[in-house]
Design a protein around this motif. Structure first.
Motif, PDB file in Angstrom:
ATOM      1  N   UNK A  50       0.847  -1.174   0.016  1.00  0.00           N
ATOM      2  CA  UNK A  50      -0.048  -0.013  -0.003  1.00  0.00           C
ATOM      3  C   UNK A  50       1.002   1.146  -0.042  1.00  0.00           C
ATOM      4  N   UNK A  51       1.907   1.407   0.804  1.00  0.00           N
ATOM      5  CA  UNK A  51       2.653   2.501   0.748  1.00  0.00           C
ATOM      6  C   UNK A  51       3.426   2.725  -0.588  1.00  0.00           C
ATOM      7  N   UNK A  52       3.948   1.612  -0.953  1.00  0.00           N
ATOM      8  CA  UNK A  52       4.747   1.805  -2.305  1.00  0.00           C
ATOM      9  C   UNK A  52       3.695   2.324  -3.491  1.00  0.00           C
ATOM     10  N   UNK A  53       2.415   1.624  -3.435  1.00  0.00           N
ATOM     11  CA  UNK A  53       1.767   2.257  -4.451  1.00  0.00           C
ATOM     12  C   UNK A  53       1.158   3.657  -4.376  1.00  0.00           C
ATOM     13  N   UNK A  54       1.091   4.003  -3.136  1.00  0.00           N
ATOM     14  CA  UNK A  54       0.689   5.531  -2.741  1.00  0.00           C
ATOM     15  C   UNK A  54       1.645   6.413  -3.394  1.00  0.00           C
ATOM     16  N   UNK A  55       2.993   6.048  -3.345  1.00  0.00           N
ATOM     17  CA  UNK A  55       4.279   6.786  -3.442  1.00  0.00           C
ATOM     18  C   UNK A  55       4.232   6.724  -5.111  1.00  0.00           C
ATOM     19  N   UNK A  56       4.097   5.604  -5.723  1.00  0.00           N
ATOM     20  CA  UNK A  56       4.279   5.572  -6.983  1.00  0.00           C
ATOM     21  C   UNK A  56       2.950   6.357  -7.902  1.00  0.00           C
ATOM     22  N   UNK A  57       1.785   6.281  -7.176  1.00  0.00           N
ATOM     23  CA  UNK A  57       0.625   7.047  -7.916  1.00  0.00           C
ATOM     24  C   UNK A  57       0.714   8.729  -7.613  1.00  0.00           C
ATOM     25  N   UNK A  58       1.476   8.950  -6.690  1.00  0.00           N
ATOM     26  CA  UNK A  58       1.906  10.453  -6.410  1.00  0.00           C
ATOM     27  C   UNK A  58       2.583  11.032  -7.439  1.00  0.00           C
ATOM     28  N   UNK A  59       3.804  10.234  -7.521  1.00  0.00           N
ATOM     29  CA  UNK A  59       4.960  10.645  -8.661  1.00  0.00           C
ATOM     30  C   UNK A  59       4.264  10.714  -9.869  1.00  0.00           C
ATOM     31  N   UNK A  60       3.240   9.470 -10.414  1.00  0.00           N
ATOM     32  CA  UNK A  60       2.745   9.500 -11.774  1.00  0.00           C
ATOM     33  C   UNK A  60       1.898  10.999 -11.788  1.00  0.00           C
ATOM     34  N   UNK A 109      -3.989  11.896  -2.984  1.00  0.00           N
ATOM     35  CA  UNK A 109      -3.295  11.074  -2.298  1.00  0.00           C
ATOM     36  C   UNK A 109      -2.546  11.253  -1.111  1.00  0.00           C
ATOM     37  N   UNK A 110      -3.072  10.597  -0.155  1.00  0.00           N
ATOM     38  CA  UNK A 110      -2.532  11.121   1.238  1.00  0.00           C
ATOM     39  C   UNK A 110      -1.578   9.864   1.595  1.00  0.00           C
TER      40      UNK A 110
END
Length: 418
Positions: free
Chosen positions: A148-158, A223-224
């Motif tokens: 979950x944390x990795x997906x949030x970071x990836x989505x934030x950067x995208x 995205x938090x």
């Protein structure tokens, strides 16, 4: 013309391999394709008759069923037969990205028939270190509590990279932190390459404050990433950093020899052990402990060949083995040290059956048989009674008289030591 060129080059390579005095190390890399057909690339590594470390691609074979338990037997058999390498293979390294353990076990049994074992096959099979580091990193990135944390970071950067308005606002907020100008730029990773994922997460952690401000300043950014999730990402990066640094060693322009690889691997082992036992962050400890267990399992399979190479290094010899094994294994170090010592002796006996000096073009050097003067000489070579002959005494006296000023301090020092 192409066929003639191929045959000519093959003849030259065949002649080169035929002149190899020592053994050959093989590496096998299995590639897959969209047609579910595999391709086995077999490369030979050896020291040629001019003492140059050389490697040549020997065979590219089609593997109809790369997931078969016997996928590599035929490519290796064809290579040994075509290049007349039966009995000359000292080690074999296999990329395990597409090869299962059963396949490797079957290959070991197959080679025991087609190739004379060195040290009863203990040096025969190895695993690719680069692939192993990659598999450890991929396992760390695949940990369930980190998804979950990795997906949030990836989505934030995208979102920041693909939304112009958000990207501009992100750059404005970043300028409020001058120190961030020297940090990595945001990037979207290639999920098939773990090093890009590491760099993506590391850059995100460095811009953590900017992402927190962006959440408040840009209403469309929803995205938090919580403080706890950022802490987990930082813990993951601290472990991936060890693997990333270990992998960078393999990308140096010069070839990394086995004795130098031993130093790098023991350093990684100690760093993982320190992170698993001494780090205050429980997430880092748990992740590092899991990586250390995988590393220890891999290390047991390749430590012997690397340790033998270290002993052959005149700067290290057995002293370095004793020191590193004592640090790593504690009370169990003695049996590990004895294993390496026995292997070196057995390897010497194996090579002593072949006259490698002649094979590499060396010849015996005729040395003038002048008598050597030792304080505790048991007997003279000519008289056999422990006394120097008259001619020898005269010769020694003449040397002493002619070089008295130069030799006297050295003689006095030797007498004091005696």
């Amino acid at each position: 013309d192409c066929v003639n060129m191929f045959l000519s080059q093959k003849k030259e390579l065949s002649d080169l391999i035929a002149e190899i005095p020592g053994a050959v190390n093989l590496t096998v890399d299995l590639w897959s394709s969209s047609q579910t057909v595999g391709y086995a690339f077999v490369t030979g590594h050896f020291v040629d008759k001019d003492w140059n470390l050389t490697h040549r691609l020997l065979n590219v074979a089609v593997v109809a069923s790369p997931d078969s338990d016997f996928a590599l037997n035929q490519p290796i058999a064809a290579c040994l037969s075509e290049w007349k390498l039966e009995g000359k293979v000292s080690s074999l390294t296999v990329s395990q990205s597409l090869v299962n353990k059963t396949c490797i076990d079957n290959l070991r049994g197959f080679l025991s028939v087609r190739n004379q074992h060195v040290l009863n096959g203990q040096l025969l099979m190895g695993k690719c270190y680069a692939r192993f580091l990659s598999s450890m990193a991929q396992d760390a990135l695949a940990a369930e509590h980190l998804q979950a944390p990795i997906k949030k970071v990836r989505d934030s950067i995208k979102y920041v990279k693909t939304n112009d308005a958000c990207g501009d606002r992100f750059d404005e907020l970043k300028r409020q932190f001058p120190a961030l100008s020297s940090y990595k730029d945001l990037l979207i990773d290639n999920q098939t390459r773990w090093d890009t994922s590491y760099n993506m997460l590391l850059a995100a952690c460095e811009h953590r404050q900017v992402f927190s401000l962006l959440e408040a300043c840009h209403p469309d950014y929803k995205i938090s990433v919580s403080a706890e999730e950022w802490r987990k990402i930082e813990s993951l990066c601290s472990c991936l950093k060890l693997l990333f640094q270990a992998g960078n060693v393999l990308t140096r322009p010069n070839h990394l020899s086995a004795n130098n690889l031993y130093h790098e691997m023991t350093n990684l082992q100690l760093e993982l052990s320190h992170a698993a036992g001494m780090c205050e962050d429980p997430d880092v400890r748990n992740l590092a402990n899991s990586l250390r267990e995988k590393f220890d399992l891999y290390w047991r399979g390749c430590v012997l060949v690397l340790a033998v190479a270290v002993v052959m290094d005149p700067r290290s010899k057995m002293k370095l083995i004793e020191e590193t094994f004592t640090n790593s294994y504690g009370e169990d170090a003695e049996k590990w040290i004895k294993t390496v010592s026995d292997a070196v002796h057995d390897l010497y006996l194996n090579y002593s059956e072949h006259n490698l000096l002649d094979a590499y073009g060396f010849c015996e050097i005729e040395v003038a048989q002048e008598p050597h003067f030792h304080q505790d000489m048991p007997q003279d070579a000519n008289t056999g009674n422990g006394q120097l002959g008259e001619e020898t005494v005269l010769h020694v006296d003449q040397i002493t008289e002619s070089n008295q000023d130069e030799r006297q301090p050295k003689v006095e020092k030797q007498n004091v030591q005696g």
